[in-house]
Design an enzyme around this catalytic site. Structure first.
Site, PDB file in Angstrom:
ATOM      1  N   LYS A  16       0.842  -1.214   0.000  1.00 44.37           N
ATOM      2  CA  LYS A  16       0.000   0.000   0.000  1.00 44.37           C
ATOM      3  C   LYS A  16       0.878   1.265   0.000  1.00 44.37           C
ATOM      4  CE  LYS A  16      -2.122  -1.235   3.850  1.00 44.37           C
ATOM      5  NZ  LYS A  16      -1.418  -2.506   4.092  1.00 44.37           N
ATOM      6  N   ARG A  92      -9.959   0.374   8.437  1.00 47.40           N
ATOM      7  CA  ARG A  92      -9.420  -0.942   8.800  1.00 47.40           C
ATOM      8  C   ARG A  92     -10.466  -1.803   9.510  1.00 47.40           C
ATOM      9  NH1 ARG A  92      -3.817   0.116   8.422  1.00 47.40           N
ATOM     10  NH2 ARG A  92      -2.605  -1.297   9.652  1.00 47.40           N
ATOM     11  N   ARG A 131      11.684  -5.272   5.115  1.00 40.86           N
ATOM     12  CA  ARG A 131      11.436  -3.840   4.861  1.00 40.86           C
ATOM     13  C   ARG A 131      12.371  -2.971   5.704  1.00 40.86           C
ATOM     14  NH1 ARG A 131       5.572  -1.531   5.409  1.00 40.86           N
ATOM     15  NH2 ARG A 131       5.699  -2.642   7.380  1.00 40.86           N
ATOM     16  N   ARG A 166      11.077  -0.893  11.212  1.00 41.26           N
ATOM     17  CA  ARG A 166       9.933  -0.636  12.093  1.00 41.26           C
ATOM     18  C   ARG A 166       9.869  -1.678  13.207  1.00 41.26           C
ATOM     19  NH1 ARG A 166       4.753   0.388   8.250  1.00 41.26           N
ATOM     20  NH2 ARG A 166       3.812  -0.905   9.855  1.00 41.26           N
ATOM     21  N   ARG A 177      -0.400  -8.883  13.330  1.00 41.51           N
ATOM     22  CA  ARG A 177      -0.974  -7.961  12.334  1.00 41.51           C
ATOM     23  C   ARG A 177      -1.721  -8.723  11.235  1.00 41.51           C
ATOM     24  NH1 ARG A 177       4.308  -5.205  10.750  1.00 41.51           N
ATOM     25  NH2 ARG A 177       3.145  -4.143   9.117  1.00 41.51           N
TER      26      ARG A 177
HETATM   27  P1  AP5 Z   1       4.783  -1.489   1.910  1.00 41.46           P
HETATM   28  O1  AP5 Z   1       4.457  -0.741   0.684  1.00 41.46           O
HETATM   29  O2  AP5 Z   1       5.445  -0.751   3.019  1.00 41.46           O
HETATM   30  O3  AP5 Z   1       3.501  -2.301   2.426  1.00 41.46           O
HETATM   31  P2  AP5 Z   1       2.192  -1.810   3.176  1.00 41.46           P
HETATM   32  O4  AP5 Z   1       1.041  -2.508   2.554  1.00 41.46           O
HETATM   33  O5  AP5 Z   1       2.139  -0.310   3.212  1.00 41.46           O
HETATM   34  O6  AP5 Z   1       2.475  -2.439   4.576  1.00 41.46           O
HETATM   35  P3  AP5 Z   1       2.365  -1.862   6.066  1.00 41.46           P
HETATM   36  O7  AP5 Z   1       3.060  -2.854   6.946  1.00 41.46           O
HETATM   37  O8  AP5 Z   1       2.849  -0.448   6.154  1.00 41.46           O
HETATM   38  O9  AP5 Z   1       0.867  -1.936   6.290  1.00 41.46           O
HETATM   39  P4  AP5 Z   1       0.220  -2.038   7.616  1.00 41.46           P
HETATM   40  O10 AP5 Z   1      -1.176  -1.909   7.125  1.00 41.46           O
HETATM   41  O11 AP5 Z   1       0.517  -3.186   8.463  1.00 41.46           O
HETATM   42  O12 AP5 Z   1       0.878  -0.832   8.441  1.00 41.46           O
HETATM   43  P5  AP5 Z   1       0.407   0.636   8.777  1.00 41.46           P
HETATM   44  O13 AP5 Z   1       1.602   1.486   8.747  1.00 41.46           O
HETATM   45  O14 AP5 Z   1      -0.799   1.025   8.008  1.00 41.46           O
HETATM   46  O15 AP5 Z   1       5.694  -2.727   1.471  1.00 41.46           O
HETATM   47  C1  AP5 Z   1       6.213  -3.640   2.413  1.00 41.46           C
HETATM   48  C2  AP5 Z   1       7.583  -4.146   1.922  1.00 41.46           C
HETATM   49  O16 AP5 Z   1       7.380  -4.882   0.711  1.00 41.46           O
HETATM   50  C3  AP5 Z   1       8.578  -3.038   1.577  1.00 41.46           C
HETATM   51  O17 AP5 Z   1       9.864  -3.481   1.907  1.00 41.46           O
HETATM   52  C4  AP5 Z   1       8.443  -2.870   0.065  1.00 41.46           C
HETATM   53  O18 AP5 Z   1       9.657  -2.415  -0.508  1.00 41.46           O
HETATM   54  C5  AP5 Z   1       8.102  -4.289  -0.352  1.00 41.46           C
HETATM   55  N1  AP5 Z   1       7.210  -4.314  -1.518  1.00 41.46           N
HETATM   56  C6  AP5 Z   1       6.176  -3.479  -1.769  1.00 41.46           C
HETATM   57  N2  AP5 Z   1       5.577  -3.814  -2.924  1.00 41.46           N
HETATM   58  C7  AP5 Z   1       6.239  -4.899  -3.384  1.00 41.46           C
HETATM   59  C8  AP5 Z   1       6.084  -5.731  -4.545  1.00 41.46           C
HETATM   60  N3  AP5 Z   1       5.109  -5.472  -5.452  1.00 41.46           N
HETATM   61  N4  AP5 Z   1       6.938  -6.766  -4.705  1.00 41.46           N
HETATM   62  C9  AP5 Z   1       7.912  -7.007  -3.814  1.00 41.46           C
HETATM   63  N5  AP5 Z   1       8.125  -6.259  -2.701  1.00 41.46           N
HETATM   64  C10 AP5 Z   1       7.286  -5.223  -2.493  1.00 41.46           C
HETATM   65  O19 AP5 Z   1      -0.098   0.440  10.303  1.00 41.46           O
HETATM   66  C11 AP5 Z   1       0.807   0.147  11.342  1.00 41.46           C
HETATM   67  C12 AP5 Z   1       0.038   0.064  12.656  1.00 41.46           C
HETATM   68  O20 AP5 Z   1      -0.595   1.336  12.932  1.00 41.46           O
HETATM   69  C13 AP5 Z   1      -1.111  -0.949  12.678  1.00 41.46           C
HETATM   70  O21 AP5 Z   1      -0.662  -2.260  13.023  1.00 41.46           O
HETATM   71  C14 AP5 Z   1      -2.021  -0.345  13.758  1.00 41.46           C
HETATM   72  O22 AP5 Z   1      -1.531  -0.602  15.044  1.00 41.46           O
HETATM   73  C15 AP5 Z   1      -1.893   1.151  13.506  1.00 41.46           C
HETATM   74  N6  AP5 Z   1      -2.900   1.640  12.549  1.00 41.46           N
HETATM   75  C16 AP5 Z   1      -2.674   2.186  11.316  1.00 41.46           C
HETATM   76  N7  AP5 Z   1      -3.827   2.504  10.727  1.00 41.46           N
HETATM   77  C17 AP5 Z   1      -4.813   2.162  11.600  1.00 41.46           C
HETATM   78  C18 AP5 Z   1      -6.234   2.231  11.531  1.00 41.46           C
HETATM   79  N8  AP5 Z   1      -6.864   2.709  10.458  1.00 41.46           N
HETATM   80  N9  AP5 Z   1      -6.943   1.775  12.600  1.00 41.46           N
HETATM   81  C19 AP5 Z   1      -6.320   1.309  13.707  1.00 41.46           C
HETATM   82  N10 AP5 Z   1      -4.967   1.189  13.823  1.00 41.46           N
HETATM   83  C20 AP5 Z   1      -4.224   1.624  12.756  1.00 41.46           C
END
Ligand code: AP5
Length: 227
Positions: A16, A92, A131, A166, A177
């Site tokens: 994402k 979410r 990552r 992270r 997660r």
């Molecule tokens: P990346 O693009 O960083 O993936 P992502 O989908 O953004 O993953 P996240 O881990 O950031 O999502 P998340 O939903 O768990 O975390 P968030 O920060 O929202 O890619 C990941 C890796 O893969 C990278 O190394 C990249 O280079 C690689 N990659 C990408 N695309 C690729 C491809 N096509 N092929 C190969 N490699 C690839 O949330 C974190 C925490 O915050 C949550 O756990 C929760 O506690 C809190 N939080 C956030 N939002 C909310 C909400 N709305 N409600 C409640 N709690 C929330």
């Protein structure tokens, strides 16, 4: 014409954040990442950060009322009305989706198109453990693809910021997660399918290929890149 709004849906590690970098540039959208906002609040030691930190470290969702509040406040802004928003990591839960729907109606924004990135679980684990991120510019890297490690300077031209991993990209929080995603977020696929707003994208390919798939699917839905 009302600005286009988008939601990026998908499990942790689906890409994402990676796709968001390109989508905001190509479609001129304002990026709202609740993960980035919450990590910023934790780093800044704000009241929100203090409340959110323990949930995030465990890999659990931060309570709906905290997250809904910050998103609703940010959505009510002239730049979003003019350019449209890309929501990354929100909603979410069904409660968050309902709150978003109310906010969108209240603010007279156009209903979002929901881009759902699908990736097999085994690939997600490798993506998350490998990552690395830049503390300064926020760029996202992977140790299999980029020449980065914790402590090396960010390779982005003119940045040189600190590369870090992270805290929730460790095996235990990653497992939580992924489980939380299946329990609380995956129901949104049905929710948005029923509303006719969901576009599924196979995210199991290199980032530029996934970006191309997203662009084609959006074009088929009548949404084109900025000139
Ligand atoms: P990346 O693009 O960083 O993936 P992502 O989908 O953004 O993953 P996240 O881990 O950031 O999502 P998340 O939903 O768990 O975390 P968030 O920060 O929202 O890619 C990941 C890796 O893969 C990278 O190394 C990249 O280079 C690689 N990659 C990408 N695309 C690729 C491809 N096509 N092929 C190969 N490699 C690839 O949330 C974190 C925490 O915050 C949550 O756990 C929760 O506690 C809190 N939080 C956030 N939002 C909310 C909400 N709305 N409600 C409640 N709690 C929330």
């Amino acid at each position: 014409m009302a600005a286009t709004n988008m939601i990026l849906l998908g499990p942790p590690g689906a890409g994402k954040g990676t796709q968001a970098e390109r989508l905001v540039a190509d479609y001129g959208l304002i990026h709202i990442s609740t993960g980035d906002m919450l990590r910023g609040a934790v780093a800044g030691g704000s009241e929100l950060g203090l409340q959110a930190q323990a949930y995030m470290n465990r890999g659990e969702l931060v309570p709906d009322e905290l997250v809904i509040g910050i998103v609703r406040e940010r959505l009510d802004a002239a730049d979003i009305r003019a350019q449209g928003v890309l929501l990354d990591g929100f909603p979410r839960t069904v409660a968050q989706a309902e709150a978003l729907s109310e906010a969108i109606i209240g603010l007279a924004l156009s209903p979002p198109v929901v881009v759902n990135l699908t990736v097999p679980s085994a690939a997600l684990l490798r993506r998350l453990t490998g990552r690395r991120m830049c503390r300064q510019c926020g760029s996202i890297f992977h140790i299999d693809r980029d020449e980065v490690e914790v402590g090396t300077p960010c390779p982005v031209t003119g940045c040189g910021g600190e590369i870090y991993q992270r805290g929730d990209d460790q095996p235990e929080p990653i497992g939580e997660r992924l489980a939380v995603y299946l329990r609380q977020t995956a129901p949104l696929i049905e929710y948005y399918t029923a509303k006719g707003q969901l576009i599924d994208i196979d995210g199991d390919a290199p980032p530029p290929v996934v970006a191309e798939r997203v662009e084609q699917a959006l074009s088929a839905a009548g949404i084109e890149k900025c000139e």
